[in-house]
Scaffold this motif. Structure first.
Motif, PDB file in Angstrom:
ATOM      1  N   ASP A  15     -21.942  21.294   4.528  1.00 18.25           N
ATOM      2  CA  ASP A  15     -21.666  22.020   3.289  1.00 18.25           C
ATOM      3  C   ASP A  15     -21.575  23.518   3.567  1.00 18.25           C
ATOM      4  O   ASP A  15     -21.755  23.982   4.701  1.00 18.25           O
ATOM      5  CB  ASP A  15     -22.701  21.684   2.217  1.00 18.25           C
ATOM      6  CG  ASP A  15     -24.104  22.173   2.539  1.00 18.25           C
ATOM      7  OD1 ASP A  15     -24.284  22.921   3.531  1.00 18.25           O
ATOM      8  OD2 ASP A  15     -25.037  21.796   1.805  1.00 18.25           O
ATOM      9  N   ILE A  16     -21.270  24.284   2.516  1.00 19.13           N
ATOM     10  CA  ILE A  16     -21.032  25.717   2.691  1.00 19.13           C
ATOM     11  C   ILE A  16     -22.288  26.446   3.159  1.00 19.13           C
ATOM     12  O   ILE A  16     -22.221  27.334   4.017  1.00 19.13           O
ATOM     13  CB  ILE A  16     -20.509  26.337   1.380  1.00 19.13           C
ATOM     14  CG1 ILE A  16     -19.059  25.907   1.146  1.00 19.13           C
ATOM     15  CG2 ILE A  16     -20.606  27.856   1.415  1.00 19.13           C
ATOM     16  CD1 ILE A  16     -18.442  26.472  -0.115  1.00 19.13           C
ATOM     17  N   ALA A  17     -23.446  26.074   2.636  1.00 23.12           N
ATOM     18  CA  ALA A  17     -24.684  26.766   3.003  1.00 23.12           C
ATOM     19  C   ALA A  17     -24.998  26.594   4.480  1.00 23.12           C
ATOM     20  O   ALA A  17     -25.281  27.568   5.192  1.00 23.12           O
ATOM     21  CB  ALA A  17     -25.844  26.269   2.142  1.00 23.12           C
ATOM     22  N   TYR A  18     -24.966  25.360   4.950  1.00 18.01           N
ATOM     23  CA  TYR A  18     -25.273  25.090   6.356  1.00 18.01           C
ATOM     24  C   TYR A  18     -24.222  25.718   7.268  1.00 18.01           C
ATOM     25  O   TYR A  18     -24.558  26.334   8.290  1.00 18.01           O
ATOM     26  CB  TYR A  18     -25.325  23.581   6.589  1.00 18.01           C
ATOM     27  CG  TYR A  18     -25.749  23.171   7.980  1.00 18.01           C
ATOM     28  CD1 TYR A  18     -27.093  23.030   8.303  1.00 18.01           C
ATOM     29  CD2 TYR A  18     -24.811  22.922   8.980  1.00 18.01           C
ATOM     30  CE1 TYR A  18     -27.497  22.650   9.579  1.00 18.01           C
ATOM     31  CE2 TYR A  18     -25.198  22.543  10.262  1.00 18.01           C
ATOM     32  CZ  TYR A  18     -26.537  22.403  10.546  1.00 18.01           C
ATOM     33  OH  TYR A  18     -26.927  22.031  11.813  1.00 18.01           O
ATOM     34  N   MET A  53     -32.328  29.183   8.697  1.00 21.16           N
ATOM     35  CA  MET A  53     -31.437  29.045   9.854  1.00 21.16           C
ATOM     36  C   MET A  53     -30.706  30.315  10.271  1.00 21.16           C
ATOM     37  O   MET A  53     -30.080  30.343  11.326  1.00 21.16           O
ATOM     38  CB  MET A  53     -30.431  27.919   9.584  1.00 21.16           C
ATOM     39  CG  MET A  53     -31.098  26.557   9.542  1.00 21.16           C
ATOM     40  SD  MET A  53     -29.994  25.199   9.150  1.00 21.16           S
ATOM     41  CE  MET A  53     -29.770  25.383   7.389  1.00 21.16           C
ATOM     42  N   THR A  54     -30.814  31.379   9.471  1.00 18.48           N
ATOM     43  CA  THR A  54     -30.186  32.650   9.849  1.00 18.48           C
ATOM     44  C   THR A  54     -31.217  33.769   9.954  1.00 18.48           C
ATOM     45  O   THR A  54     -31.356  34.401  10.998  1.00 18.48           O
ATOM     46  CB  THR A  54     -29.094  33.041   8.841  1.00 18.48           C
ATOM     47  OG1 THR A  54     -28.120  32.003   8.759  1.00 18.48           O
ATOM     48  CG2 THR A  54     -28.402  34.322   9.291  1.00 18.48           C
ATOM     49  N   SER A  97     -27.282  26.886  17.257  1.00 16.82           N
ATOM     50  CA  SER A  97     -26.175  26.954  16.305  1.00 16.82           C
ATOM     51  C   SER A  97     -25.783  25.523  15.950  1.00 16.82           C
ATOM     52  O   SER A  97     -26.618  24.633  15.907  1.00 16.82           O
ATOM     53  CB  SER A  97     -25.014  27.740  16.920  1.00 16.82           C
ATOM     54  OG  SER A  97     -23.908  27.788  16.047  1.00 16.82           O
ATOM     55  N   SER A  98     -24.523  25.276  15.709  1.00 20.21           N
ATOM     56  CA  SER A  98     -24.061  23.938  15.353  1.00 20.21           C
ATOM     57  C   SER A  98     -22.549  23.866  15.486  1.00 20.21           C
ATOM     58  O   SER A  98     -21.853  24.884  15.390  1.00 20.21           O
ATOM     59  CB  SER A  98     -24.455  23.608  13.911  1.00 20.21           C
ATOM     60  OG  SER A  98     -23.799  22.437  13.458  1.00 20.21           O
ATOM     61  N   CYS A  99     -22.045  22.651  15.676  1.00 26.81           N
ATOM     62  CA  CYS A  99     -20.603  22.445  15.657  1.00 26.81           C
ATOM     63  C   CYS A  99     -20.030  22.880  14.312  1.00 26.81           C
ATOM     64  O   CYS A  99     -18.849  23.246  14.213  1.00 26.81           O
ATOM     65  CB  CYS A  99     -20.260  20.992  15.946  1.00 26.81           C
ATOM     66  SG  CYS A  99     -21.004  19.797  14.794  1.00 26.81           S
ATOM     67  N   ALA A 100     -20.877  22.890  13.258  1.00 26.54           N
ATOM     68  CA  ALA A 100     -20.434  23.320  11.938  1.00 26.54           C
ATOM     69  C   ALA A 100     -20.011  24.777  11.914  1.00 26.54           C
ATOM     70  O   ALA A 100     -19.292  25.206  10.997  1.00 26.54           O
ATOM     71  CB  ALA A 100     -21.544  23.081  10.910  1.00 26.54           C
ATOM     72  N   ALA A 101     -20.434  25.550  12.893  1.00 26.34           N
ATOM     73  CA  ALA A 101     -20.028  26.950  12.973  1.00 26.34           C
ATOM     74  C   ALA A 101     -18.602  27.101  13.488  1.00 26.34           C
ATOM     75  O   ALA A 101     -18.046  28.197  13.473  1.00 26.34           O
ATOM     76  CB  ALA A 101     -20.985  27.721  13.882  1.00 26.34           C
ATOM     77  N   LYS A 158     -22.747  29.745  11.228  1.00 25.17           N
ATOM     78  CA  LYS A 158     -21.731  30.714  11.657  1.00 25.17           C
ATOM     79  C   LYS A 158     -22.369  32.076  11.896  1.00 25.17           C
ATOM     80  O   LYS A 158     -22.037  32.785  12.855  1.00 25.17           O
ATOM     81  CB  LYS A 158     -20.639  30.824  10.587  1.00 25.17           C
ATOM     82  CG  LYS A 158     -19.396  31.590  11.026  1.00 25.17           C
ATOM     83  CD  LYS A 158     -18.540  30.753  11.955  1.00 25.17           C
ATOM     84  CE  LYS A 158     -17.212  31.422  12.253  1.00 25.17           C
ATOM     85  NZ  LYS A 158     -16.354  30.592  13.143  1.00 25.17           N
ATOM     86  N   ALA A 159     -23.301  32.433  11.032  1.00 21.51           N
ATOM     87  CA  ALA A 159     -24.006  33.703  11.178  1.00 21.51           C
ATOM     88  C   ALA A 159     -24.867  33.736  12.440  1.00 21.51           C
ATOM     89  O   ALA A 159     -25.059  34.793  13.041  1.00 21.51           O
ATOM     90  CB  ALA A 159     -24.868  33.967   9.943  1.00 21.51           C
TER      91      ALA A 159
END
Length: 306
Positions: free
Chosen positions: A166-169, A122-123, A155-159, A174-175
């Motif tokens: 979780d931290i990995a996703y 994903m990055t 990207s994602s709302c998680a960013a 975010k990256a």
């Protein structure tokens, strides 16, 4: 005259497009509707490529859809596919780096191998999209006399909020936002735009396909679109989206809605947008505290027309 999105004659690819229901699949169909000439639909899940081709033909499109097995974390595979596309068609115009997975693990259960796979899929894949996709878009020919194109990263709302995943996703997505910003600068002299969109709670195949996608090998998802939607209901309920549906931010989003944003970003209608990530979550992140601070929010009083 109606406003229309046109990608007439363009050639490009969409990753994460192999599932029977999801953003990647919807992107392929929407791109075809917008007049794209050829779309390479890429995924590790190869079970539904034939159905996708049939769906595109069913809407009356002449777009050629080519299903391709691709591990987006592979630099070698990515470069080889891009070379093939440019040599075959003489052009490359859009790259949707959409592939991803989401296997939630708390910090105790999250291992280095999980982290590495999340970042690579994903990055790192988005870095490849910008670097090698940009190089492919810079190739000129008789059918494409000038460098140019659009790279759109999912990207994602998680960013934007630490409690979604979780931290990995979260770190991986975010990256992605940083790659959008820096990539837009690095490709600014090549007439290539880099943007992204960050889906919120959207009906897709991600919870059904993630465990298999994380393995990094070809697989064939057997579930139907209807079964996949049913599989996600528990997650939406846990997220609180079934409570107080009168709030707009609690609505569930469809994959087609995200695809509309993606195709818009790939078109000339968004020509002034560059280096941006659109948070497309119906306002859920903005309303993070819900009623905790405001109390219940009443509907607006209609304007009196006396």
């Amino acid at each position: 005259m109606p406003l229309e999105i046109s990608l007439k004659g363009q050639v490009g690819l969409v990753t994460g497009a192999g599932t029977p229901y999801g953003i990647g699949r919807s992107l392929v169909i929407k791109l075809a509707q917008a007049g794209a000439e050829v779309v390479y639909a890429c995924d590790l899940n190869t079970a539904h490529f034939d159905a996708l081709e049939k769906d595109v033909k069913a809407i009356g499109s002449n777009c050629i859809v080519k299903g391709v097995l691709l591990d987006v974390s592979s630099e070698e595979q990515t470069v080889a596919l891009l070379k093939k596309i440019v040599k075959t068609h003489g052009r490359f115009d859009f790259y949707f780096a959409n592939a991803g997975f989401a296997n939630y693990r708390n910090l105790n259960d999250l291992k280095g191998e999980h982290w590495d796979r999340a970042i690579s899929v994903m990055t790192t894949s988005c870095f490849y999209a910008v670097k090698y996709g940009g190089q492919a878009m810079a190739v000129t020919s008789t059918v494409k006399p000038k460098s140019g194109g659009n790279i759109i990263l999912t990207s994602s709302c998680a960013a934007f909020l630490g409690a979604y995943a979780d931290i990995a996703y979260t770190a991986a997505k975010k990256a992605v936002n940083a790659i959008v910003e820096a990539g837009s600068v690095q490709l600014s002299t090549s007439n290539i735009r880099v943007n992204g969109f960050a889906p919120g709670f959207t009906r897709t195949s991600i919870l059904t396909s993630s465990k298999k996608a994380e393995d990094g090998t070809e697989y064939k998802l057997k579930e139907t679109a209807k079964e996949i939607q049913s599989n996600h209901e528990w997650f939406f309920e846990r997220a609180g989206l079934r409570v107080k549906p009168e709030y707009y931010y609690n609505r569930l989003q469809e994959a087609d809605e995200m695809a509309d944003i993606g195709v818009f970003l790939a078109s000339d209608l968004s020509v002034s947008i560059n280096g941006q990530v659109i948070l497309a979550d119906s306002g859920f992140t903005a309303a993070a505290t819900k009623e905790a601070c405001t109390g219940p929010v009443p509907p607006i009083t209609p304007l009196e027309l006396k």
